[in-house]
Design an enzyme around this catalytic site. Structure first.
Site, PDB file in Angstrom:
ATOM      1  N   ASN A 128       1.151  -1.007   0.062  1.00  8.84           N
ATOM      2  CA  ASN A 128       0.066  -0.010  -0.104  1.00  8.84           C
ATOM      3  C   ASN A 128       0.729   1.255  -0.007  1.00  8.84           C
ATOM      4  O   ASN A 128       0.539   1.950  -0.598  1.00  8.84           O
ATOM      5  CB  ASN A 128      -0.950  -0.111   1.249  1.00  8.84           C
ATOM      6  CG  ASN A 128      -1.653  -1.488   0.567  1.00  8.84           C
ATOM      7  OD1 ASN A 128      -1.584  -1.663  -0.035  1.00  8.84           O
ATOM      8  ND2 ASN A 128      -2.556  -1.468   2.186  1.00  8.84           N
ATOM      9  N   THR A 137     -14.859  38.699 -31.690  1.00 15.33           N
ATOM     10  CA  THR A 137     -16.276  37.890 -30.393  1.00 15.33           C
ATOM     11  C   THR A 137     -17.672  37.574 -31.120  1.00 15.33           C
ATOM     12  O   THR A 137     -18.090  38.247 -32.382  1.00 15.33           O
ATOM     13  CB  THR A 137     -16.485  39.341 -29.686  1.00 15.33           C
ATOM     14  OG1 THR A 137     -16.805  40.521 -30.800  1.00 15.33           O
ATOM     15  CG2 THR A 137     -15.341  40.374 -28.959  1.00 15.33           C
ATOM     16  N   HIS A 138     -17.612  36.657 -30.825  1.00 18.29           N
ATOM     17  CA  HIS A 138     -18.721  36.223 -30.894  1.00 18.29           C
ATOM     18  C   HIS A 138     -18.571  35.318 -32.543  1.00 18.29           C
ATOM     19  O   HIS A 138     -19.508  34.661 -33.902  1.00 18.29           O
ATOM     20  CB  HIS A 138     -20.075  36.984 -30.969  1.00 18.29           C
ATOM     21  CG  HIS A 138     -20.802  37.258 -30.098  1.00 18.29           C
ATOM     22  ND1 HIS A 138     -21.306  37.186 -29.371  1.00 18.29           N
ATOM     23  CD2 HIS A 138     -20.177  38.511 -29.681  1.00 18.29           C
ATOM     24  CE1 HIS A 138     -21.666  37.791 -28.216  1.00 18.29           C
ATOM     25  NE2 HIS A 138     -20.428  38.764 -28.500  1.00 18.29           N
ATOM     26  N   TYR A 145      -6.814   2.522   2.109  1.00 17.97           N
ATOM     27  CA  TYR A 145      -6.466   1.296   0.971  1.00 17.97           C
ATOM     28  C   TYR A 145      -7.765   1.451   1.082  1.00 17.97           C
ATOM     29  O   TYR A 145      -8.476  -0.191   1.202  1.00 17.97           O
ATOM     30  CB  TYR A 145      -5.241   1.264   1.145  1.00 17.97           C
ATOM     31  CG  TYR A 145      -5.254   0.551  -0.511  1.00 17.97           C
ATOM     32  CD1 TYR A 145      -4.932   0.599  -1.604  1.00 17.97           C
ATOM     33  CD2 TYR A 145      -5.468  -0.585  -0.846  1.00 17.97           C
ATOM     34  CE1 TYR A 145      -4.118   0.449  -2.872  1.00 17.97           C
ATOM     35  CE2 TYR A 145      -5.374  -1.522  -1.615  1.00 17.97           C
ATOM     36  CZ  TYR A 145      -4.619  -0.836  -2.958  1.00 17.97           C
ATOM     37  OH  TYR A 145      -4.922  -1.710  -4.034  1.00 17.97           O
ATOM     38  N   ASN A 186      -7.351  17.247 -44.866  1.00 16.74           N
ATOM     39  CA  ASN A 186      -7.957  17.677 -44.263  1.00 16.74           C
ATOM     40  C   ASN A 186      -6.736  17.781 -42.402  1.00 16.74           C
ATOM     41  O   ASN A 186      -6.162  17.364 -42.514  1.00 16.74           O
ATOM     42  CB  ASN A 186      -8.605  16.520 -43.436  1.00 16.74           C
ATOM     43  CG  ASN A 186      -9.652  16.179 -44.613  1.00 16.74           C
ATOM     44  OD1 ASN A 186     -10.263  17.280 -45.791  1.00 16.74           O
ATOM     45  ND2 ASN A 186     -10.157  14.356 -44.763  1.00 16.74           N
ATOM     46  N   GLU A 217      -8.056  17.718 -35.079  1.00 16.25           N
ATOM     47  CA  GLU A 217      -9.925  17.573 -34.842  1.00 16.25           C
ATOM     48  C   GLU A 217      -9.334  16.450 -33.975  1.00 16.25           C
ATOM     49  O   GLU A 217     -10.142  16.568 -33.297  1.00 16.25           O
ATOM     50  CB  GLU A 217     -10.356  16.596 -35.532  1.00 16.25           C
ATOM     51  CG  GLU A 217     -10.757  17.948 -37.216  1.00 16.25           C
ATOM     52  CD  GLU A 217     -10.811  17.304 -38.675  1.00 16.25           C
ATOM     53  OE1 GLU A 217     -11.792  16.306 -38.480  1.00 16.25           O
ATOM     54  OE2 GLU A 217     -10.144  17.010 -39.163  1.00 16.25           O
ATOM     55  N   LYS A 267      -9.480  17.597 -51.133  1.00 16.46           N
ATOM     56  CA  LYS A 267      -8.550  17.767 -49.314  1.00 16.46           C
ATOM     57  C   LYS A 267      -8.491  17.089 -48.827  1.00 16.46           C
ATOM     58  O   LYS A 267      -6.750  16.902 -49.292  1.00 16.46           O
ATOM     59  CB  LYS A 267     -10.129  16.289 -49.411  1.00 16.46           C
ATOM     60  CG  LYS A 267     -11.796  17.239 -49.327  1.00 16.46           C
ATOM     61  CD  LYS A 267     -11.982  17.816 -48.581  1.00 16.46           C
ATOM     62  CE  LYS A 267     -12.660  18.198 -46.991  1.00 16.46           C
ATOM     63  NZ  LYS A 267     -13.617  16.704 -46.321  1.00 16.46           N
TER      64      LYS A 267
END
Ligand code: ARG
Length: 467
Positions: free
Chosen positions: A117, A162-163, A324, A292, A297, A290
């Site tokens: 332990n 912003t936003h 424990y 990617n 991601e 493409k």
């Protein structure tokens, strides 16, 4: 298969007649995970044995035999010849059983005044301390990449949002340094955690301490801990050091995810702010055009995976009475995975940032859209014509409406257009309507102007010792 020492004796002694079933072994064994702590386990055993000898609890000869045997075990682990045996449950019992095979009787004395332990959590703290160091170094590497790219782009103007709506022009250097700041706080959270965890549980034994005259200061010092932990019940069962590390990693991964999201946006055809190199993009099996941003991601997704690991550990700990319990065995799986995942994400992000091709022309063109210099126009009306800001805001709003009507930018309005809203406006107004003028005008501390950003880059380079 029976859990044996290799001589037909179970490690728990003679009390159990029946052998554990394979399923029991499957659920109980942690070797596949905790073998990563082999080096820490050996370090802990060395410190413990030295202390036992120093205190006269075992003989010098036994200690020498133990240290020599551990040398061999370490060598076997290094060269891959260590005979891992899953039926021995975990790394601790594997090392001890191998030691017994190598040196015989003295190996049996190593576990005096110690329990798995306190042993396991000593190993785990040592491992986590090393992992925190590595993560902090990787973060510094990513910061260096960000600062390097910021230095090249102190004057590159892009839209600030912003936003996710165009707000005001900013410089790319400023934007990249925002992440360097976040990462600095991530690093300091990891450092805090490393400092707080640096107390030694060894010598707490199973939970109540031991009657042997051990010297816990000696083992703590030998293992580089600041001090021994003061309460043995706490020492064997506390896992807040791991929770804290995972919480810090979860926040740090969240920052990586935000940057990853920017890369996904910026490399889209619609933004066109940047292009990843071939090494950091993947193609599509059907759409030949493409490129990617898979790594970005995946970083975005893995951030929540790390948060999930934190939350799993929190769930495992939250209702455990002292001290424990075996629930705690899975702490390592979660922690190792969190560090592995985070470190991989940092490495991938560093590679992308170092090599990404920014498209300053596209950024500049985008910065000029969306009436991004409307605030500059309002500020000019305040400064030059003495209008109260609220009135200036209103006048600017009317001019934006006019530009919208004519489907042009503010800077494309004629002086006559301007004066039709406020007769006092002069030609000088056009000077503040370019995106460069706008960005350059923001010189307050921490602001976006090239001058301020160049100062910050210089400070960062000093801080990260890049020059
Ligand atoms: N493999 C165990 C763990 O990781 C070691 C401690 C076992 N202690 C016990 N009392 N069964 O937690």
């Amino acid at each position: 298969m029976a859990v044996t020492t290799g001589k037909g004796q179970t490690m728990w002694g003679g009390r159990f007649a029946a052998t554990p079933t394979d399923i029991m072994e499957e659920i109980n064994a942690s070797l596949d995970i905790d073998r990563r702590m082999a080096a820490e386990d050996i370090a802990g055993s060395r410190a413990h044995a030295d202390m036992l000898a120093e205190m006269g609890i075992i003989s010098e000869a036994d200690n020498e035999a133990i240290q020599g045997g551990l040398d061999t075990v370490a060598e076997e682990l290094r060269n891959g010849s260590f005979p891992f045996r899953r039926e021995l449950e975990d790394i601790h019992m594997n090392v001890e059983a191998r030691l017994k095979e190598l040196i015989g009787e003295p190996a049996g004395r190593l576990h005096t005044a110690r329990s798995r332990n306190d042993q396991v959590v000593t190993d785990f703290r040592l491992w986590t301390r090393g992992a925190l160091d590595e993560a902090m170094q990787l973060v510094a590497g990513l910061q260096s990449a960000l600062v390097g790219r910021a230095g090249e782009n102190t004057e590159t103007v892009m839209p600030g949002f912003t936003h996710l709506q165009t707000a005001q022009p900013v410089t790319l250097g400023h934007h990249l340094l925002a992440y360097a700041e976040m990462l600095e706080r991530d690093r300091s959270r990891l450092l805090d955690c490393a400092e707080r965890l640096n107390e030694c549980p060894l010598g707490s034994a199973a939970l109540a301490g031991t009657g042997f005259p051990i010297d816990r200061d000696m083992t703590a010092e030998a293992l580089g801990f600041a001090r021994p932990m003061a309460n043995s019940l706490d020492a064997v069962s506390a896992r807040d050091f791991a929770l804290e590390a995972l919480a810090a990693l979860s926040i740090a991964a969240t920052h990586l995810s935000r940057l990853a999201e920017e890369i996904v946006l910026w490399t889209s055809a619609q933004f066109g702010f940047a292009q990843l190199t071939d090494a950091w993009s993947t193609g599509s099996s059907i759409m030949p055009q493409k490129r990617n941003p898979d790594a970005a991601e995946l970083i975005r997704a893995k951030a929540s995976l790390i948060t999930g690991l934190y939350s799993s550990l929190q769930g495992a700990v939250k209702a455990l009475p002292l001290a424990y319990a075996k629930d705690l065995q899975d702490d390592k799986r979660l922690t190792f995975e969190a560090f592995d995942t985070y470190n991989l994400c940092v490495r991938a992000m560093t590679g992308m940032i170092e090599t990404i091709n920014f498209k300053p022309e596209n950024m500049r063109a985008a910065a000029a859209k969306g009436f991004s210099t409307a605030t500059d126009l309002a500020d000019w009306l305040v400064r030059e014509l003495g209008l109260p800001f609220r009135d200036a805001h209103h006048v600017t709003g009317q001019l934006v409406a006019k530009a919208e009507e004519k489907a042009c930018d503010l800077s494309d309005l004629t002086l006559a257009d301007m004066q039709s809203v406020n007769a006092k406006i002069t030609d000088a107004v056009f000077d503040v309507l370019t995106v460069e003028a706008s960005a350059s005008s923001r010189t307050s501390y921490g602001a976006t102007s090239p001058v301020r950003v160049a100062e910050q880059v210089a400070q960062w380079k000093q801080r990260l010792r890049l020059e």
